[in-house]
Write a protein that holds these residues in place. Structure first.
Motif, short mmCIF file in Angstrom:
data_model
loop_
_atom_site.label_atom_id
_atom_site.label_comp_id
_atom_site.label_asym_id
_atom_site.label_seq_id
_atom_site.Cartn_x
_atom_site.Cartn_y
_atom_site.Cartn_z
N GLU A 1 0.81 -1.22 0.00
CA GLU A 1 0.00 0.00 0.00
C GLU A 1 0.84 1.26 0.00
O GLU A 1 1.76 1.39 0.81
N ALA A 2 0.50 2.17 -0.88
CA ALA A 2 1.06 3.52 -0.82
C ALA A 2 -0.02 4.40 -0.21
O ALA A 2 -1.19 4.28 -0.57
N ARG A 3 0.38 5.24 0.73
CA ARG A 3 -0.60 6.13 1.34
C ARG A 3 -0.10 7.58 1.30
O ARG A 3 0.98 7.87 1.81
N ASP A 4 -0.86 8.42 0.61
CA ASP A 4 -0.51 9.84 0.46
C ASP A 4 0.96 10.03 0.10
O ASP A 4 1.63 10.91 0.65
N ALA A 5 1.43 9.18 -0.80
CA ALA A 5 2.86 9.19 -1.11
C ALA A 5 3.19 10.19 -2.21
O ALA A 5 2.54 10.22 -3.26
N SER A 6 4.20 11.01 -1.96
CA SER A 6 4.67 11.98 -2.94
C SER A 6 6.15 11.78 -3.21
O SER A 6 6.89 11.34 -2.33
N VAL A 7 6.54 12.09 -4.44
CA VAL A 7 7.96 12.05 -4.79
C VAL A 7 8.32 13.38 -5.45
O VAL A 7 7.73 13.75 -6.46
N THR B 1 5.79 3.05 -9.61
CA THR B 1 6.29 1.67 -9.56
C THR B 1 7.54 1.58 -8.70
O THR B 1 7.67 0.68 -7.85
N HIS B 2 8.47 2.51 -8.91
CA HIS B 2 9.72 2.50 -8.14
C HIS B 2 9.46 2.71 -6.64
O HIS B 2 10.14 2.12 -5.80
N LEU B 3 8.47 3.53 -6.37
CA LEU B 3 8.10 3.76 -4.98
C LEU B 3 7.58 2.47 -4.34
O LEU B 3 7.98 2.09 -3.24
N LEU B 4 6.71 1.78 -5.07
CA LEU B 4 6.11 0.54 -4.54
C LEU B 4 7.14 -0.57 -4.40
O LEU B 4 6.99 -1.47 -3.58
N LEU B 5 8.19 -0.51 -5.21
CA LEU B 5 9.24 -1.53 -5.12
C LEU B 5 10.30 -1.18 -4.08
O LEU B 5 11.21 -1.97 -3.84
N GLY B 6 10.21 0.01 -3.53
CA GLY B 6 11.21 0.44 -2.56
C GLY B 6 12.49 0.92 -3.22
O GLY B 6 13.50 1.11 -2.55
N PHE B 7 12.49 1.11 -4.53
CA PHE B 7 13.68 1.64 -5.22
C PHE B 7 13.86 3.11 -4.88
O PHE B 7 14.93 3.67 -5.02
N ASP C 1 5.79 -2.79 -15.31
CA ASP C 1 5.83 -1.43 -15.87
C ASP C 1 5.98 -1.51 -17.38
O ASP C 1 7.04 -1.85 -17.89
N GLU C 2 4.92 -1.25 -18.09
CA GLU C 2 4.88 -1.31 -19.56
C GLU C 2 5.46 -2.64 -20.07
O GLU C 2 6.35 -2.64 -20.91
#
Ligand SMILES: Nc1ncnc2c1ncn2[C@@H]1O[C@H](COP(=O)(O)OP(=O)(O)OP(=O)(O)O)[C@@H](O)[C@H]1O
Ligand SMILES: [Mg+2]
Length: 328
Positions: free
Chosen positions: A10-16, A60-66, A183-184
């Motif tokens: 889960e991502a919650r209110d996540a910003s990059v 995607t990178h956020l969800l993978l922890g990259f 991712d694509e």
């Protein structure tokens, strides 16, 4: 079907926010306040659609922890992935797998493809011995529609893009993942193979109970495979909901424009989300509030005042617009 694939991401209110320039003075918000969940009791496919630069890969990178969120959190099995213990991280690394756009980049050209398949098994200590490893690899290759005898022993350049992509899916499967982030995965593959690979992804959900995030700029394939569609525009989720509802009754003008822009009902014809140019159809409304206002045919000055929040307009159905379209 495996009943035990319960891992939830889960991502919650996540910003990059990316910073560049002298002293990091130039800030680019690639993703803002993204809330999205995948996996859990019931396997599902969530398609994330959006044009180039909308933040899909960043998500995607956020969800993978990259990449770490600038604000907000990403959790797996309820644990913040930035704060995991070694053991928790190992489970996360095994249960959440990725498949990327260009399968060639992932392979080492000097090794036979076998290397890419044996390595994860040995890293995670999954196979009992080499024979067991080989059997697992053969099963995984067959699952994605490849013949082991024609695949193993080959160098990456001796295989087609579609075969390489299926090897990457097989590689992910070896680890018995709960979630795959793709991712694509079919954008570099020709039309005839595209539907084969998408069918494979669908089977992974139905037969192996694996949940998927399918990232694409092709709304047609999103509709074909996904249970839920999430539409990204300029780094924000503008609409989400069941695939049927989002496609048949879009509530955000951007989603509606995307659907209207689909040139052909033929699912094998990829369709370009970037077709809608800035300014086209807009009423000269500045993008100081809603970022879509300059391109929105329905925009009024109210849209320039403040960015709308993502509102739940029906259970599981969200839209970020002060005047959502009427639905069906
Ligand atoms: N490392 C980075 N540094 C600065 N800006 C970045 C970086 N990575 C991405 N961006 C910017 O963030 C935004 C989102 O990029 P992202 O790669 O997530 O888009 P995307 O939706 O995956 O696009 P595409 O369909 O072209 O793959 C873009 O404006 C991009 O230029
Ligand atoms: Mg991308």
């Amino acid at each position: 079907m495996s009943a035990s694939k319960t891992g939830r991401l889960e991502a919650r209110d996540a910003s990059v926010v990316f910073r560049s320039g002298f002293g990091g003075r130039i800030a680019k918000t690639a993703l803002r306040d993204a809330t999205l969940g995948i996996g859990g009791e019931k396997p599902s496919i969530v398609a994330v659609v959006g044009e180039s630069g909308s933040g899909k890969t960043t998500l995607t990178h956020l969800l993978l922890g990259f990449r770490s969120p600038t604000s907000g959190t990403v959790t797996y099995r309820g644990v913040d992935i930035a704060k995991m213990t070694g053991g928790e991280r190992r489970v996360f690394r095994r249960e959440v797998q990725a498949v990327f756009q260009d399968p060639f980049e992932v392979f080492n050209p000097f090794y036979r493809v076998d290397h890419a398949l044996f390595t994860p098994l040995s890293v995670f200590g999954i196979a009992r011995d080499r024979n067991d490893a080989r059997a697992k690899i053969e099963t995984a290759l067959e699952t994605v529609g490849l013949r082991p005898g024609e695949t193993l022993g080959k160098y990456p350049h001796q295989l087609s893009g579609g075969q390489r992509q299926r090897i990457m899916i097989a590689r992910a499967l070896l680890l018995d993942p709960h979630i795959i982030l793709a991712d694509e995965p079919v954008s570099m593959v020709d039309a005839s193979l595209r539907s084969t690979i998408l069918q494979t992804l669908l089977r992974l959900k139905e037969e192996a109970g694996i949940s998927l995030v399918y990232v694409t700029h092709d709304l047609t394939t999103a509709y074909q495979v996904a249970d839920t569609i999430v539409v990204l525009f300029a780094g924000v989720i503008v609409e989400s909901g069941g695939a049927e509802e989002v496609i048949n009754a879009p509530r955000h003008p951007y989603t509606r424009a995307l659907i209207d822009a689909i040139p052909s009902p033929d699912p094998d014809v990829p369709w370009n989300l970037d077709a809608i140019e800035p300014g086209e159809g807009g009423n000269g409304i500045p993008g100081t509030g809603c970022p879509f206002a300059p391109r929105c045919p329905f925009a009024t000055m109210d849209c320039a005042r403040a960015e709308p929040a993502l509102a739940e307009i029906a259970p599981g159905r969200h839209v970020r617009c002060i005047r959502p379209l009427g639905g069906a």
